[in-house]
Design a protein around this motif. Sequence first.
Motif, PDB file in Angstrom:
ATOM      1  N   SER A   1      -1.216  28.539 -46.989  1.00  0.00           N
ATOM      2  CA  SER A   1      -2.055  28.518 -45.891  1.00  0.00           C
ATOM      3  C   SER A   1      -1.309  28.840 -44.248  1.00  0.00           C
ATOM      4  CB  SER A   1      -2.325  26.949 -45.507  1.00  0.00           C
ATOM      5  OG  SER A   1      -3.331  26.402 -46.497  1.00  0.00           O
ATOM      6  N   ARG A   2      -0.097  28.785 -44.385  1.00  0.00           N
ATOM      7  CA  ARG A   2       0.611  28.940 -43.211  1.00  0.00           C
ATOM      8  C   ARG A   2       1.764  30.068 -43.627  1.00  0.00           C
ATOM      9  NH1 ARG A   2       0.019  23.841 -41.273  1.00  0.00           N
ATOM     10  NH2 ARG A   2       2.265  23.668 -41.518  1.00  0.00           N
TER      11      ARG A   2
ATOM     12  N   THR B   1     -10.910  22.162 -44.114  1.00  0.00           N
ATOM     13  CA  THR B   1      -9.862  22.438 -43.144  1.00  0.00           C
ATOM     14  C   THR B   1     -10.126  23.593 -42.433  1.00  0.00           C
ATOM     15  OG1 THR B   1      -8.313  23.560 -44.455  1.00  0.00           O
ATOM     16  CG2 THR B   1      -8.448  21.044 -45.166  1.00  0.00           C
ATOM     17  N   LYS B   2      -9.219  23.794 -41.530  1.00  0.00           N
ATOM     18  CA  LYS B   2      -9.343  24.991 -40.516  1.00  0.00           C
ATOM     19  C   LYS B   2      -8.912  26.233 -41.229  1.00  0.00           C
ATOM     20  CE  LYS B   2      -9.527  22.788 -36.027  1.00  0.00           C
ATOM     21  NZ  LYS B   2     -10.857  23.496 -35.564  1.00  0.00           N
ATOM     22  N   SER B   3      -8.319  26.062 -42.437  1.00  0.00           N
ATOM     23  CA  SER B   3      -7.656  26.957 -43.073  1.00  0.00           C
ATOM     24  C   SER B   3      -8.371  27.237 -44.505  1.00  0.00           C
ATOM     25  CB  SER B   3      -5.941  26.769 -43.648  1.00  0.00           C
ATOM     26  OG  SER B   3      -5.988  25.719 -44.649  1.00  0.00           O
TER      27      SER B   3
ATOM     28  N   ARG C   1      -8.535  17.083 -40.186  1.00  0.00           N
ATOM     29  CA  ARG C   1      -7.771  17.730 -39.170  1.00  0.00           C
ATOM     30  C   ARG C   1      -6.338  17.324 -39.131  1.00  0.00           C
ATOM     31  NH1 ARG C   1     -11.475  18.115 -34.655  1.00  0.00           N
ATOM     32  NH2 ARG C   1      -9.961  19.443 -33.485  1.00  0.00           N
TER      33      ARG C   1
ATOM     34  N   GLU D   1      -2.422  21.336 -32.704  1.00  0.00           N
ATOM     35  CA  GLU D   1      -3.103  21.127 -33.960  1.00  0.00           C
ATOM     36  C   GLU D   1      -2.709  22.229 -35.013  1.00  0.00           C
ATOM     37  OE1 GLU D   1      -7.740  20.595 -35.590  1.00  0.00           O
ATOM     38  OE2 GLU D   1      -7.572  21.483 -33.596  1.00  0.00           O
ATOM     39  N   MET D   2      -2.782  21.599 -36.088  1.00  0.00           N
ATOM     40  CA  MET D   2      -2.207  22.770 -37.294  1.00  0.00           C
ATOM     41  C   MET D   2      -3.552  22.886 -38.183  1.00  0.00           C
ATOM     42  SD  MET D   2       1.085  22.686 -36.620  1.00  0.00           S
ATOM     43  CE  MET D   2       1.929  23.268 -38.297  1.00  0.00           C
ATOM     44  N   GLU D   3      -3.524  24.122 -38.826  1.00  0.00           N
ATOM     45  CA  GLU D   3      -4.900  24.444 -39.641  1.00  0.00           C
ATOM     46  C   GLU D   3      -4.736  23.686 -40.989  1.00  0.00           C
ATOM     47  OE1 GLU D   3      -2.375  26.429 -38.610  1.00  0.00           O
ATOM     48  OE2 GLU D   3      -3.086  28.137 -37.628  1.00  0.00           O
ATOM     49  N   MET D   4      -3.604  23.476 -41.464  1.00  0.00           N
ATOM     50  CA  MET D   4      -3.499  22.786 -42.781  1.00  0.00           C
ATOM     51  C   MET D   4      -2.131  21.892 -42.771  1.00  0.00           C
ATOM     52  SD  MET D   4      -4.777  21.914 -45.680  1.00  0.00           S
ATOM     53  CE  MET D   4      -3.815  21.191 -47.349  1.00  0.00           C
TER      54      MET D   4
END
Length: 291
Positions: free
Chosen positions: A156-157, A99-101, A62, A69-72
């Motif tokens: 990822s972003r 990860t969230k991504s 995380r 919070e960031m995804e990655m």
Amino acid sequence: MTDIKIIRVFPATEYGGNPAPIVIAADELDNEQMRKIAEVTGHESGFVQKPSEVSPADWQMRYFVPNHEMEMCGHATIGALWALRDAGLIAGENQLIETKSGLVRAIVPKSGAIAISQPLGVVRKLSRKAGEDIASVLNLPHDYFHNAVCMNAKTSRTKTLIPIKSVEELHQLKPNFEHIRSVCNQMESTGLYPFAVGKERGHFHARQFPSNSGYPEDAATGIAASALAFGLLDLNYVEDTEGVVIHQGEAMNFPSRIDISFEQQDGKVVSCWLKGECIVERSMSRVAGHV
């Protein structure tokens, strides 16, 4: 108590790199406690937890900045893997991270640099009007980008890639930080990433001005660097068989180096790898509920 290791990731010198607060035993921390650690330390922070029951991953990670919070986060992922290896918790060279991504692959040798994967980049050129808005927030002449291409690139972003004419001019940029978030929102981007071509083949210099992290600039940004690598490939600045080196943090006196290589299957680029060293700066312990 919560044990926090401060690890400088992607250092180009003994004083360089982006400091990443890392907690390798974060299962008992809630979201607000993790965000608070990022707020108190002032840096994007990485937290290692057990993977979810349905995940094939070895670890779940995380990431929090002071604001959310960031995804990655590329540098925090490498920093966390470095800390896990130092603690004797890495069982094999090939690791998989939830990860969230999405899932991130990692290569963690017994010593030395660690590499993590990023997916195939998506690149989209921006309009001349967008270039004018970017010039305004970077305090550049209105027509600075009329003969150049600004673009959004995403692994990822999404980051906005901004070509600057020289490394010297890049380092002299003085953005209007109060307006960066609104410009990034217009671009549907999470940060401005101006860059300039270096003197050596395959070497580029960059700065990262995040949209809404809680600090004005990053010393090393793996996700933005991977996005830039695909932008450079799209612009024919590099070949897909070449390595790319991104120098960042120089204007902050935290010189950083991010090494990137493209992964191919059947002659086509399918992903890339970010690779870098770390320096363990210090450890700190805080009571989890009173960070």
